[in-house]
Design an enzyme around this catalytic site. Structure first.
Site, PDB file in Angstrom:
ATOM      1  CD  GLU A  64      -2.924   1.039   2.336  1.00  0.00           C
ATOM      2  OE1 GLU A  64      -3.558   2.077   2.562  1.00  0.00           O
ATOM      3  OE2 GLU A  64      -3.302  -0.317   2.677  1.00  0.00           O
ATOM      4  NE  ARG A  65      -2.237   5.328  -0.115  1.00  0.00           N
ATOM      5  CZ  ARG A  65      -3.202   5.735  -0.981  1.00  0.00           C
ATOM      6  NH1 ARG A  65      -3.120   5.843  -2.354  1.00  0.00           N
ATOM      7  NH2 ARG A  65      -4.542   5.965  -0.438  1.00  0.00           N
ATOM      8  CG  ASN A 118      -5.236   0.002   6.119  1.00  0.00           C
ATOM      9  OD1 ASN A 118      -5.753   0.443   7.006  1.00  0.00           O
ATOM     10  ND2 ASN A 118      -4.924   0.485   5.118  1.00  0.00           N
ATOM     11  CD  GLU A 176      -7.648   6.174   6.320  1.00  0.00           C
ATOM     12  OE1 GLU A 176      -7.404   7.062   5.868  1.00  0.00           O
ATOM     13  OE2 GLU A 176      -6.664   5.170   6.510  1.00  0.00           O
ATOM     14  NE  ARG A 236      -0.532   4.384  11.500  1.00  0.00           N
ATOM     15  CZ  ARG A 236      -1.248   4.966  10.600  1.00  0.00           C
ATOM     16  NH1 ARG A 236      -2.554   4.328  10.553  1.00  0.00           N
ATOM     17  NH2 ARG A 236      -0.691   5.688   9.683  1.00  0.00           N
ATOM     18  NE  ARG A 296      -8.364  13.271   7.483  1.00  0.00           N
ATOM     19  CZ  ARG A 296      -7.991  12.541   6.212  1.00  0.00           C
ATOM     20  NH1 ARG A 296      -9.054  12.516   5.306  1.00  0.00           N
ATOM     21  NH2 ARG A 296      -6.878  12.051   6.075  1.00  0.00           N
ATOM     22  CE  LYS A 351      -1.016   8.835   9.109  1.00  0.00           C
ATOM     23  NZ  LYS A 351      -1.867   9.062   7.673  1.00  0.00           N
ATOM     24  CG  ASP A 355      -2.833  11.173   5.116  1.00  0.00           C
ATOM     25  OD1 ASP A 355      -1.981  10.239   5.632  1.00  0.00           O
ATOM     26  OD2 ASP A 355      -3.669  10.498   4.154  1.00  0.00           O
ATOM     27  CD  GLU A 393       2.589   6.660  10.905  1.00  0.00           C
ATOM     28  OE1 GLU A 393       2.211   5.670   9.954  1.00  0.00           O
ATOM     29  OE2 GLU A 393       1.680   6.709  11.857  1.00  0.00           O
ATOM     30  CD  GLU A 403      -0.657   8.245   0.708  1.00  0.00           C
ATOM     31  OE1 GLU A 403      -2.105   8.524   0.713  1.00  0.00           O
ATOM     32  OE2 GLU A 403      -0.171   7.782   1.923  1.00  0.00           O
ATOM     33  CG  HIS A 452      -5.974  15.719   1.245  1.00  0.00           C
ATOM     34  ND1 HIS A 452      -6.891  14.918   0.172  1.00  0.00           N
ATOM     35  CD2 HIS A 452      -5.730  14.969   2.299  1.00  0.00           C
ATOM     36  CE1 HIS A 452      -6.863  13.769   0.565  1.00  0.00           C
ATOM     37  NE2 HIS A 452      -6.225  13.699   1.848  1.00  0.00           N
TER      38      HIS A 452
END
Length: 702
Positions: free
Chosen positions: A171-172, A214, A295, A328, A340, A364, A369, A391, A397, A521
């Protein structure tokens, strides 16, 4: 067996199957061309003593010196050795012993005693790190005369997070499939696993999370735990601990229980038994990384329990074995309509002091993100009773995947050096991370099975920089860049003097042609590659671009002051003061915190619309400048890597132009102002740009 292993390792350094394809990373041990320097090293390192148990350090010295000095090192008893690598037993020099006392468990001292060069440490891990440091000095033709270095890591946990799935998709991920060949483990050990461990140890990385946040519960079954144990066996000599991602619903999915409620006695018992099973196979297992209630991932809130309830349940299971839980903080509710950027703070701030000591909250670097630029996360400094781990994302990404040259050390440093204005926890983000012995830093890996590991040859610099900053957050981006360049491309001054400023500018260049002035974003939907400021009407408002830029006829930007979402209130008063007034707000965060009129006068004298056009065009010009500089280095760079970077810079230039033209065309529909006369008009209509789609982008499997 040992002879076979040594030949295999020597083959990695001396006879690569592919000439200069980037496989060797910064561990390029080519023969030193400076003959006086080579002779000096030969005389100083003619014989070596090393403690018997330090096989990894001994093997690395054999590889390195056989290549650099074209002579296999001679290992002798300590009395006749010129270089002695040992723990304190052979040290009498007061200066060295004093420095060794001050060093922590992973620190080392390199210095001279009675005409002998010593690498000494309190542990074998320190000896390995010191050995790599000495090799790197030799690679860079540095003098060893009068050398005295004392060095210890500032952060205890320095961990790569692999977002790798059991089907080997990543992923990514933009550098091929996962390194881990699960279908062949544990029976087949790919030699690349050891090279991966060597590279990590060379920059001080001491942990690796093998699987995606995930999570797939199957990784905790006996079959996959044995596979993970085989990897742990390879990594152990390099002092790298293995961690796994734990799916919170695993007791149901693979345990046959009816619930995963963290307060249920059966659930607690299941996790304790699972932890005991893991430690039987992997005695130095590091612990779990958990993404919960984010998510769509299961978590304790499914049972009306808190994040502390969930994390502590896992921590209790791991505590008898010395394991940790990295929980996390990247959470945002499907039901909560709030900004958010506020939701992680709102969720976790009330839980400060409620986590067990072996729980680390993984936060993060910014609250949205992994954007090209974000202000530091408000949780840093706001949870003085909770160990924190920052993180960051090495895989690009939101920064052009592996097709754009973007050196990320300046991004990491911008956050690490940021003043939190929270004196109770120390001022900088780095000091917050260092405050607790369990603090640390995690990097989402950019590594795959492509021959050069990271896809783009320059993406390797981000893996390297992450390790160096995890060890020492105070080191400068420039020092790291020059070191990586010399280790990767050799010691030619023209190369170093050309590439160093190019790397240092590259992140700001990407911000200019993607998200200047605090925009964020506004990437294409889903894969996040290429521009998509028009993205709207998705399942969640905060999965759209229009939610973040809020452009309208009056202006552009997200008001996060008291007149808007009031996210600014989550920061300490000092931080609020530097951002609360649009007239004095640092312009790099202007549109992050404020909705600003199109005619707002900027520091440059331009109005906001003109400044946006200027930044987008500057980004394109800076990419073209990178192309020019790279072309001039052709006489100094091997053909294979030169051509690969040349082609990737062409792609980056095309993409930068696309970003500029698409964003300017779109935002002009709101500003209703002409483009400044000295800038090119978009080559196509806005409709053309809105129809562009990069189908089947890697790194985001369906």
């Amino acid at each position: 067996m040992r002879c076979w292993l040594l030949l295999l390792l020597l083959g990695f350094a001396l006879t690569p199957l592919h000439a200069e394809d980037g496989y060797r990373l910064w561990l390029r041990y080519d023969a030193i061309k400076d003959q006086p320097k080579r002779q000096q090293y030969l005389s100083q390192l003619s014989s070596i003593y090393i403690d018997d148990e330090n096989t990894a350090a001994k093997n690395e010295l054999t590889i390195a010196l056989s290549g650099l000095l074209e002579k296999k090192p001679v290992f002798t008893p300590a009395a006749s050795a010129g270089l002695i690598i040992t723990t304190a037993k052979n040290i009498s020099d007061k200066k060295i012993k004093s420095a060794l006392t001050a060093a922590n468990d992973e620190g080392y001292v390199i210095g001279w005693q009675h005409n002998k060069l010593f690498i000494t440490a309190n542990t074998n891990a320190g000896l390995l790190y010191g050995t790599f440091r000495l090799i790197q000095l030799i690679q860079q033709n540095e003098s060893l005369n009068n050398l005295f270095i004392t060095n210890s890591p500032s952060l205890h946990h320095r961990i790569l997070n692999h977002w790798d799935n059991l089907d080997r998709s990543v992923e990514r991920g933009y550098a091929g499939q996962s390194l881990w060949k699960w279908h062949l483990l544990p029976g087949y050990i790919d030699p690349r696993y050891r090279d991966y461990a060597r590279a990590n140890a060379s920059v001080g990385i001491n942990g690796t999370v093998l699987t995606n946040v995930n999570a797939n519960a199957r990784v905790l079954t006996d079959t996959y735990l044995k596979k993970a144990a085989a990897l742990a066996d390879v990594f152990r000599p390099y002092h790298i601990r293995v961690y796994l991602t734990a799916r919170f619903s695993a007791p149901i999915e693979i345990g046959g229980l009816r619930t995963a409620d963290p307060l249920d006695p059966e659930v607690k018992r299941w996790w304790k038994n699972k932890a005991a099973e893991i430690y039987q196979l992997i005695p130095d297992f590091g612990g779990f990384l958990v993404k919960a209630n984010s998510e769509g991932q299961p978590g304790p809130q499914d049972y009306q329990r808190s994040h502390a309830d969930g994390a502590n349940m896992l921590a209790e299971a791991l505590a008898p074995h010395g394991g940790i839980v990295m929980w996390r903080a990247f959470v945002y509710s499907h039901e909560t309509p709030d900004d958010r950027a506020k939701q992680a703070y709102t969720e976790f701030k009330p839980l400060d002091g409620k986590f067990l000591p072996n729980v680390i909250l993984q936060v993060k670097n910014g609250a949205i993100d992994f954007q090209p630029r974000e202000p530091f996360h408000p949780l840093f400094g706001a949870m003085p009773q909770t160990p924190l781990m920052m993180e960051v994302q090495l895989t690009q990404e939101y920064l052009g995947a592996a097709s754009h040259l973007v050196y990320l050390a300046p991004l990491f440093k911008e956050v690490l050096d940021a003043d939190t204005y929270q004196p109770v926890a120390g001022n900088s983000v780095a000091s917050v991370l260092q405050k607790n012995k369990n603090g640390g830093i995690a990097g989402v890996a950019n590594i795959g099975d492509e021959r050069n590991w990271c896809g783009h040859p320059f993406a390797q610099s981000n893996w390297f920089a992450f390790g160096r900053l995890a060890w020492n957050p105070a080191i400068s981006s420039k020092e790291i860049a020059r070191e990586w360049i010399r280790l990767t491309f050799g010691n030619n001054a023209t190369v170093a003097n050309t590439l160093t400023p190019m790397l240092l500018q590259s992140r700001e260049t990407a911000v200019n042609y993607m998200t200047p002035l605090g925009l964020h974003h506004i990437m294409a939907y889903g894969h996040h590659y290429g521009p998509g400021p028009w993205v709207a009407n998705k399942p969640r408002a905060d999965w759209t671009s229009v939610y973040y830029h809020r452009a309208d006829s009056t202006g552009i930007g997200f008001d996060r002051t008291a007149t808007g979402s009031n996210a600014l209130s989550q920061y300490a008063a000092g931080a609020q003061r530097q951002w609360e007034n649009p007239a004095t707000c640092d312009e790099k965060f202007l549109l992050w915190f404020h909705h600003v009129p199109w005619n707002h006068r900027m520091q440059s004298g331009r109005n906001l619309w003109e400044e946006i056009c200027y930044r987008y065009n500057t980004g394109v010009s800076e990419v073209r400048d990178m192309q020019t500089k790279w072309h001039k280095l052709k006489p100094y760079i091997d053909e294979e890597r030169f051509e690969q970077v040349r082609m990737l810079l062409n792609i980056q230039e095309e993409n930068a132009v696309l970003w500029r033209d698409a964003c300017v065309a779109y935002f002009q529909t709101f500003s209703r102002q002409p483009l400044p006369a000295n800038y090119p008009q978009p080559a196509h209509s806005l409709d053309y740009y809105q129809q562009q789609n990069f189908y089947y982008m890697p790194g985001n499997p369906g």
